[in-house]
Design an enzyme around this catalytic site. Structure first.
Site, PDB file in Angstrom:
ATOM      1  N   ASP A  60       0.816  -1.215   0.000  1.00  0.00           N
ATOM      2  CA  ASP A  60       0.000   0.000   0.000  1.00  0.00           C
ATOM      3  C   ASP A  60       0.850   1.265   0.000  1.00  0.00           C
ATOM      4  O   ASP A  60       2.074   1.204   0.131  1.00  0.00           O
ATOM      5  CB  ASP A  60      -0.955  -0.002   1.212  1.00  0.00           C
ATOM      6  CG  ASP A  60      -0.264  -0.455   2.508  1.00  0.00           C
ATOM      7  OD1 ASP A  60       0.979  -0.434   2.564  1.00  0.00           O
ATOM      8  OD2 ASP A  60      -0.974  -0.825   3.452  1.00  0.00           O
ATOM      9  N   ASN A 128      -7.426  -2.906  14.378  1.00  0.00           N
ATOM     10  CA  ASN A 128      -8.835  -3.099  14.021  1.00  0.00           C
ATOM     11  C   ASN A 128      -9.011  -4.258  13.028  1.00  0.00           C
ATOM     12  O   ASN A 128     -10.069  -4.411  12.433  1.00  0.00           O
ATOM     13  CB  ASN A 128      -9.420  -1.812  13.435  1.00  0.00           C
ATOM     14  CG  ASN A 128      -8.764  -1.396  12.120  1.00  0.00           C
ATOM     15  OD1 ASN A 128      -7.807  -2.039  11.669  1.00  0.00           O
ATOM     16  ND2 ASN A 128      -9.262  -0.338  11.512  1.00  0.00           N
ATOM     17  N   HIS A 130      -7.207  -4.701  10.237  1.00  0.00           N
ATOM     18  CA  HIS A 130      -6.911  -4.427   8.830  1.00  0.00           C
ATOM     19  C   HIS A 130      -5.631  -5.128   8.383  1.00  0.00           C
ATOM     20  O   HIS A 130      -4.726  -5.376   9.160  1.00  0.00           O
ATOM     21  CB  HIS A 130      -6.910  -2.923   8.511  1.00  0.00           C
ATOM     22  CG  HIS A 130      -5.717  -2.144   8.939  1.00  0.00           C
ATOM     23  ND1 HIS A 130      -5.816  -0.929   9.582  1.00  0.00           N
ATOM     24  CD2 HIS A 130      -4.385  -2.368   8.798  1.00  0.00           C
ATOM     25  CE1 HIS A 130      -4.605  -0.471   9.807  1.00  0.00           C
ATOM     26  NE2 HIS A 130      -3.709  -1.321   9.351  1.00  0.00           N
ATOM     27  N   GLU A 135      -9.614  -1.929   5.390  1.00  0.00           N
ATOM     28  CA  GLU A 135     -10.226  -1.581   6.671  1.00  0.00           C
ATOM     29  C   GLU A 135     -11.500  -2.400   6.913  1.00  0.00           C
ATOM     30  O   GLU A 135     -11.993  -3.065   5.995  1.00  0.00           O
ATOM     31  CB  GLU A 135     -10.577  -0.081   6.666  1.00  0.00           C
ATOM     32  CG  GLU A 135      -9.364   0.837   6.541  1.00  0.00           C
ATOM     33  CD  GLU A 135      -8.566   0.969   7.846  1.00  0.00           C
ATOM     34  OE1 GLU A 135      -8.624   0.045   8.699  1.00  0.00           O
ATOM     35  OE2 GLU A 135      -7.886   1.993   8.009  1.00  0.00           O
TER      36      GLU A 135
END
Ligand code: GLP
Length: 229
Positions: A60, A128, A130, A135
């Site tokens: 990313d 979280n 990801h 996400e």
């Protein structure tokens, strides 16, 4: 899933380095991750004389950040991965977060990975759940695309950005990542515990994108005690 629990993060990093280096070779295609977690793995690989590969891909990049900016993942790949691992500059392809057509940039990255399938993908984990910048809400079949970052991710990654990381990123999708032949996921520290437990429960849930990795035929999960106890 092959789960290994280590006493500390350093041991998990060494195990990741050993697993990754088994695939090293002039035709190898690697997938590299950013974040703090894999830094220990890259340092260990550097101590072992680096790795060999034909090509590699980053997961990313932030939208709007120049590749020369020290906060970019392109900069991370040059300074934390390519140089220490003795890989020629440009070995790791990183999405261009300044591309004039971001969707075209994402599609071009996806095509490149489709044409040059990844042998082994190193992964970290957001607290979280990801993976890359997929996400909560990310489906299993997602491909490389432009995404909005969750507020907690922007805060978690905000230290270099006066508190709040950029709003958007280009990330490989969950579907893209799942095509890699081998996945090595390293998760250390108590902050990752909830996400690790969701993965270990084995039930796929778009709200915890990491859970989509559970069914991969070659998932090596390396954790320290803090991330599971
Ligand atoms: C970033 C990256 C992820 C990484 C995650 C966890 O958001 N896009 O690829 O896994 O952070 O980072 P850390 O290892 O620093 O906890």
């Amino acid at each position: 899933m092959d789960l290994r629990v280590f006493d500390n993060a350093q041991q998990a990093s060494i195990a990741a380095a050993l697993a990754l280096s088994q695939h090293s070779g002039k035709n190898a295609i690697f997938g590299f991750a950013t974040g703090n977690t894999p830094r220990g793995t890259y340092a260990e690989l550097a101590d072992r004389g680096g790795v060999q590969c034909k090509q590699a891909f980053a997961l990313d990049e932030y939208v709007g950040i120049d590749g020369d900016d020290p906060r970019s993942f392109a900069h991370y790949m040059r300074t934390v991965v390519e140089a220490p691992l003795d890989l020629p500059h440009g070995t790791v392809r990183v999405p261009n977060g300044l591309a004039s057509d971001l969707n075209a940039e994402a599609a071009s990255m996806e095509l490149a990975i489709l044409q040059t399938p990844v042998d082994v993908q190193l992964l970290g984990l957001g607290r979280n759940g990801h993976i890359g910048f997929n996400e909560p809400g990310s489906r299993k079949d997602t491909l490389t695309r432009v995404v909005k970052l969750a507020q907690e991710t922007r805060l978690d990654n905000g230290a270099d950005f006066e508190g709040l990381a950029p709003e958007r990123a280009i990330t490989q999708g969950i579907g893209t990542i799942l095509r890699a032949a081998h996945l090595i996921l390293v998760a250390t520290g108590a902050a990752k515990k909830e996400a690790v437990h969701k993965l270990l429960e084995g039930e796929e849930d778009d709200q915890w994108p990491v859970t989509h990795l559970a069914q991969h035929p070659n998932l090596l999960l390396l954790v320290d005690r803090a991330a599971v106890d």
